[in-house]
Design an enzyme around this catalytic site. Structure first.
Site, PDB file in Angstrom:
ATOM      1  N   GLU A  47     -43.627  56.734  72.906  1.00 40.62           N
ATOM      2  CA  GLU A  47     -43.377  55.845  71.767  1.00 40.62           C
ATOM      3  C   GLU A  47     -41.963  55.996  71.257  1.00 40.62           C
ATOM      4  O   GLU A  47     -41.487  57.116  71.026  1.00 40.62           O
ATOM      5  CB  GLU A  47     -44.376  56.169  70.654  1.00 40.62           C
ATOM      6  CG  GLU A  47     -44.850  54.953  69.910  1.00 40.62           C
ATOM      7  CD  GLU A  47     -45.654  54.028  70.812  1.00 40.62           C
ATOM      8  OE1 GLU A  47     -45.091  52.995  71.233  1.00 40.62           O
ATOM      9  OE2 GLU A  47     -46.816  54.323  71.078  1.00 40.62           O
ATOM     10  N   ASP A 202     -42.640  46.482  75.691  1.00 45.31           N
ATOM     11  CA  ASP A 202     -43.705  45.527  75.396  1.00 45.31           C
ATOM     12  C   ASP A 202     -43.671  44.328  76.330  1.00 45.31           C
ATOM     13  O   ASP A 202     -44.697  43.894  76.858  1.00 45.31           O
ATOM     14  CB  ASP A 202     -43.601  45.063  73.945  1.00 45.31           C
ATOM     15  CG  ASP A 202     -43.897  46.173  72.959  1.00 45.31           C
ATOM     16  OD1 ASP A 202     -44.363  47.242  73.394  1.00 45.31           O
ATOM     17  OD2 ASP A 202     -43.646  45.974  71.758  1.00 45.31           O
TER      18      ASP A 202
END
Length: 414
Positions: A47, A202
């Protein structure tokens, strides 16, 4: 398991496709040329590493955005969403074409109409802008969107919308762009047109994931490896807990974290924090002792890259259960060093662990959104019940909890 307050997993693909085509016809008066789908994603581990040239490991959800589309010969771009209030957003592709002059002025002229017409429309309009900026020949198009990807849940609904648009236009105009290139154009749209400084993860997940696999992506050179991720075959489940706390990456906090990471890289004399070896982290942190905020950001990025590599090693060796503690360690790092968690995410993680989960962490950019929980199949319902009850006791909105089944990347439906 029976999901608690769940978003229904996307099992009725054929029904959704028919519904999307019918809505397109109702809006535009004719059947669409085709239908294209792009998924939301959860990130298993890695992340905030993508904009630091690091490692990530997302998997596609079966929840998708479907774009029904037809080309137009008049340069008009019409956009309509079944999930947004209002009617058709109408623009012209020449309004979205980068104009001569300083880049910032050209960009403001290009995106003004899209932003005035509705916030959601900036994402597909930005894709048109980015494709034209790249020199790809586009005409007009009619597009209608339907989505089962929860918005604001940290599951990358924006990338699903962007990639579905890019794939539809790529096919309608026979542009011949490969999935990774479409992901890069979609990222360019979100960075420069929408104004969110996201990394490439993403959009690459939406464009390139494979069903039944997690995607190990090196965001520096974009090399990819599909890693089998058969949870059901091992008696495991991966739950997604949507806290219903809406996150908004464009509010500045995300950009602050990215800017802090860039300051850390400059202070350490590297191009990106990816270049700081895990073995040399103590020395790097000592160099940053005068800036504890940047020091903490650097510590998260370096340790998170190491956690991704450890997860890859465990999955390659068939030790899926060993991934659990790494998820939990990642959450602690995001909570304490990167400071992008919130009380609802922490409650979901802490409750799941106390109820017997193998590991849990927030997923996505943070400041709300979703957590993921790795559980034994036999414990899945009990863990979901415990989280739901904990939210009720704390006075929070009821979370949506569902299973993540690794889905396919973007594709044409018909």
């Amino acid at each position: 398991m029976a999901a608690h307050g769940a978003v229904t997993p996307a099992t009725g693909h054929a029904h959704r496709a028919r519904h999307t085509a019918e809505r397109f016809a109702a809006v535009y008066g004719a059947a669409p040329t085709g239908l294209w789908a792009a998924p939301g994603r959860v990130n298993l581990i890695g992340e905030h590493t993508d904009y630091n040239d690091g490692f990530v490991m997302p998997l596609a959800l079966p929840h998708t955005t479907i774009a029904a589309a037809s080309a137009r010969a008049d340069g008009v771009l019409r956009l309509h969403s079944g999930g947004a209030d209002g009617g058709i957003v109408e623009l012209r592709t020449d309004e979205l074409r980068p104009a001569p002059g300083p880049a910032s002025e050209a960009l403001e002229r290009s995106r003004g109409g899209a932003q005035r017409s509705g916030g959601w429309a900036a994402y597909p309009a930005g894709v048109v802008w980015a494709m034209q900026e790249a020199g790809l020949p586009l005409g007009g198009a009619d597009l209608h969107f339907e989505s089962t990807v929860p918005t604001g849940a940290g599951l990358s609904s924006s990338a699903a919308l962007e990639v579905a648009t890019a794939l539809a236009l790529n096919d309608l105009y026979a542009l011949g762009q490969e999935p990774q290139r479409l992901a890069q154009l979609a990222q360019r749209a979100e960075n420069a047109f929408v104004g969110v400084p996201c990394g490439i993860m993403d959009q690459t997940a939406a464009a390139c994931c494979a069903a039944g696999h997690a995607l190990f992506l090196d965001t520096r050179d974009l090399t990819r490896r599909q890693i089998p991720f058969d949870l059901a075959g091992e008696g495991l489940r991966l739950l997604v807990v949507d806290t219903r706390v809406q996150h908004e990456l464009g509010d500045g906090a995300y950009a602050e974290r990215r800017a802090g990471c860039e300051r850390g890289a400059r202070a350490l004399g590297v191009r990106a924090l990816r270049e700081v070896p895990y073995a040399h982290l103590p020395e790097a942190l000592a160099e940053l002792a005068g800036d504890p905020v940047v020091q903490a950001l650097v510590r998260h990025i370096v340790t998170e890259n190491h956690r991704v590599e450890e997860v890859v090693a465990h999955l390659d060796a068939g030790r899926t259960r060993a991934v659990g503690p790494l998820l939990t360690a990642g959450h602690a790092s995001l909570r304490d060093d990167f400071k992008v968690s919130c009380r609802e995410l922490d409650l979901a993680v802490d409750t799941a662990l106390a109820a017997g989960a193998l590991g849990a962490r927030m997923t996505g950019g943070g400041f709300g959104g979703s957590a993921i929980v790795l559980v034994e199949e036999a414990d899945a319902t009990a863990v979901a019940t415990a989280v739901t009850e904990a939210f009720a006791a704390a006075g929070h909105a009821r979370p949506r909890i569902f299973e993540a089944f690794p889905g396919a990347g973007a594709h044409r439906i018909e």
